[in-house]
Design a protein around this motif. Structure first.
Motif, mmCIF file in Angstrom:
data_model
loop_
_atom_site.group_PDB
_atom_site.id
_atom_site.type_symbol
_atom_site.label_atom_id
_atom_site.label_comp_id
_atom_site.label_asym_id
_atom_site.label_seq_id
_atom_site.Cartn_x
_atom_site.Cartn_y
_atom_site.Cartn_z
ATOM 1 N N TYR A 13 -8.663 -10.979 0.302
ATOM 2 C CA TYR A 13 -9.397 -11.064 1.566
ATOM 3 C C TYR A 13 -10.850 -10.645 1.377
ATOM 4 N N ALA A 14 -11.074 -9.624 0.540
ATOM 5 C CA ALA A 14 -12.427 -9.228 0.117
ATOM 6 C C ALA A 14 -13.316 -8.792 1.263
ATOM 7 N N ASP A 15 -12.771 -7.995 2.169
ATOM 8 C CA ASP A 15 -13.624 -7.427 3.213
ATOM 9 C C ASP A 15 -14.619 -6.469 2.560
ATOM 10 N N PRO A 16 -15.902 -6.572 2.879
ATOM 11 C CA PRO A 16 -16.895 -5.726 2.207
ATOM 12 C C PRO A 16 -16.773 -4.247 2.539
ATOM 13 N N ALA A 17 -16.029 -3.914 3.597
ATOM 14 C CA ALA A 17 -15.846 -2.514 3.949
ATOM 15 C C ALA A 17 -14.484 -1.980 3.515
ATOM 16 N N ALA A 18 -13.745 -2.757 2.717
ATOM 17 C CA ALA A 18 -12.418 -2.333 2.264
ATOM 18 C C ALA A 18 -12.515 -1.433 1.034
ATOM 19 N N GLU A 19 -11.515 -0.576 0.887
ATOM 20 C CA GLU A 19 -11.529 0.419 -0.177
ATOM 21 C C GLU A 19 -11.152 -0.137 -1.550
ATOM 22 N N HIS A 72 0.825 -1.204 0.000
ATOM 23 C CA HIS A 72 0.000 0.000 0.000
ATOM 24 C C HIS A 72 0.863 1.258 0.000
ATOM 25 N N VAL A 73 1.929 1.258 0.779
ATOM 26 C CA VAL A 73 2.760 2.455 0.876
ATOM 27 C C VAL A 73 3.409 2.775 -0.467
ATOM 28 N N THR A 74 3.719 1.754 -1.248
ATOM 29 C CA THR A 74 4.299 1.985 -2.574
ATOM 30 C C THR A 74 3.283 2.662 -3.485
ATOM 31 N N LEU A 75 2.049 2.195 -3.446
ATOM 32 C CA LEU A 75 0.991 2.814 -4.241
ATOM 33 C C LEU A 75 0.739 4.248 -3.781
ATOM 34 N N ARG A 116 -13.384 6.508 13.200
ATOM 35 C CA ARG A 116 -12.045 7.062 13.379
ATOM 36 C C ARG A 116 -11.276 6.838 12.096
ATOM 37 N N HIS A 117 -10.409 7.771 11.755
ATOM 38 C CA HIS A 117 -9.605 7.584 10.554
ATOM 39 C C HIS A 117 -8.775 6.312 10.695
ATOM 40 N N GLY A 118 -8.833 5.478 9.676
ATOM 41 C CA GLY A 118 -8.123 4.210 9.708
ATOM 42 C C GLY A 118 -9.017 3.030 10.016
ATOM 43 N N ASP A 119 -10.184 3.277 10.613
ATOM 44 C CA ASP A 119 -11.155 2.201 10.817
ATOM 45 C C ASP A 119 -11.767 1.807 9.479
ATOM 46 N N TYR A 120 -12.332 0.601 9.430
ATOM 47 C CA TYR A 120 -13.118 0.250 8.256
ATOM 48 C C TYR A 120 -14.287 1.218 8.136
ATOM 49 N N ILE A 165 -6.751 3.869 3.919
ATOM 50 C CA ILE A 165 -6.597 2.460 4.267
ATOM 51 C C ILE A 165 -5.818 2.326 5.570
ATOM 52 N N ALA A 166 -6.507 1.912 6.609
ATOM 53 C CA ALA A 166 -5.897 1.571 7.888
ATOM 54 C C ALA A 166 -4.945 2.655 8.380
ATOM 55 N N HIS A 167 -3.748 2.237 8.835
ATOM 56 C CA HIS A 167 -2.775 3.128 9.442
ATOM 57 C C HIS A 167 -1.412 2.890 8.784
ATOM 58 N N PRO A 168 -0.469 3.826 8.947
ATOM 59 C CA PRO A 168 0.830 3.669 8.275
ATOM 60 C C PRO A 168 1.510 2.331 8.511
ATOM 61 N N ALA A 169 1.456 1.808 9.732
ATOM 62 C CA ALA A 169 2.122 0.527 10.008
ATOM 63 C C ALA A 169 1.537 -0.587 9.160
ATOM 64 N N ILE A 170 0.223 -0.546 8.951
ATOM 65 C CA ILE A 170 -0.438 -1.565 8.138
ATOM 66 C C ILE A 170 -0.153 -1.327 6.663
#
Length: 238
Positions: free
Chosen positions: A76-82, A36-39, A147-151, A59-64
């Motif tokens: 993974y196909a989480d329905p709340a993912a971007e 993600h960080v590369t994108l 919260r920013h970073g939450d789904y 998308i989530a937080h910098p560590a992720i």
């Protein structure tokens, strides 16, 4: 989440050639192991895939984002993912590699149900591909989270093509409102017709209640996001 309990885990990180970003013949291809960080930091993504660039900071937080990959998110196909919604909005396709070789699946048919995709038990997602943005490309992205970073409670990834004074090929793809990314097709038609208010009224979504919000609240928020994204779609590319 203990949804899967495999007897064997294989680390793909040492496999070369799966983390490249290429732009060729009017298409953007991203290897499945691209982080993600590369994108997020890629000048090529900012230029040729502005919708992906808009989504990445959410998308989530910098560590992720430093460890997570586009292939992992899509598989993974989480329905709340971007990213799943973005790929559907971009009319993308996914390369699936398995014992019998490689096949390509349209993003619109890749996400089957809650955490279920077109991947077979011995398949891996190896790359994604979608048309590169042009001067006529218009994109928009917004989500609402506690919260920013939450789904996201509700999110919207949108793409369209500038056509004269209006827009054509409008694709409004919501996430967090169903088991998979959901295209609001009636709203798309109304939006292309030139009326944002009519598009909000035409939103053909039926989100379920969950621990975070009722279905009625989610549908209201979907309309709020459409008004926000409509302003982004009206802006010419920088």
């Amino acid at each position: 989440m203990r949804l899967s309990q495999p007897s064997l885990l294989v680390d793909l990180n040492s496999i070369t050639g799966l983390d490249a970003i290429t732009v060729k013949n009017g298409m953007v291809e991203i290897g499945a192991l691209t982080r993600h960080v590369t994108l997020e930091r890629s000048a090529e993504i900012a230029k040729h895939a502005p919708l992906i660039a808009l989504a990445m900071p959410h998308i989530a937080h910098p560590a992720i984002r430093n460890r997570g990959t586009i292939g992992g998110s899509l598989a993974y196909a989480d329905p709340a993912a971007e990213l799943p919604a973005c790929l559907v909005a971009l009319d993308g396709e996914i390369d699936v590699t398995g014992p019998s070789g490689k096949r390509t699946v349209k993003a619109s048919g890749f996400f089957k149900s809650l955490f279920e995709t077109a991947l077979g038990p011995h398949d891996v997602l190896s790359a994604v591909r979608f048309p590169a943005a042009t001067a006529e490309t218009r994109v928009g992205f917004a989500e609402l989270a506690r919260r920013h970073g939450d789904y996201a409670l509700v999110g919207l990834a949108a793409a369209a093509t500038a056509s004269g004074k209006g827009l054509s090929d409008v694709r409004l793809v919501y996430f967090g409102v169903g088991a998979t990314p959901v295209r609001a097709r009636k709203a798309e038609a109304a939006f292309a017709g030139g009326s944002v208010d009519d598009a909000v009224k035409a939103l053909d979504l039926d989100p379920s209640d969950d621990l975070h919000a009722s279905g009625a609240v989610k549908k209201h928020l979907a309309g709020v996001l459409l008004l926000r994204v409509a302003k982004q779609l009206a802006e010419p590319r920088a």
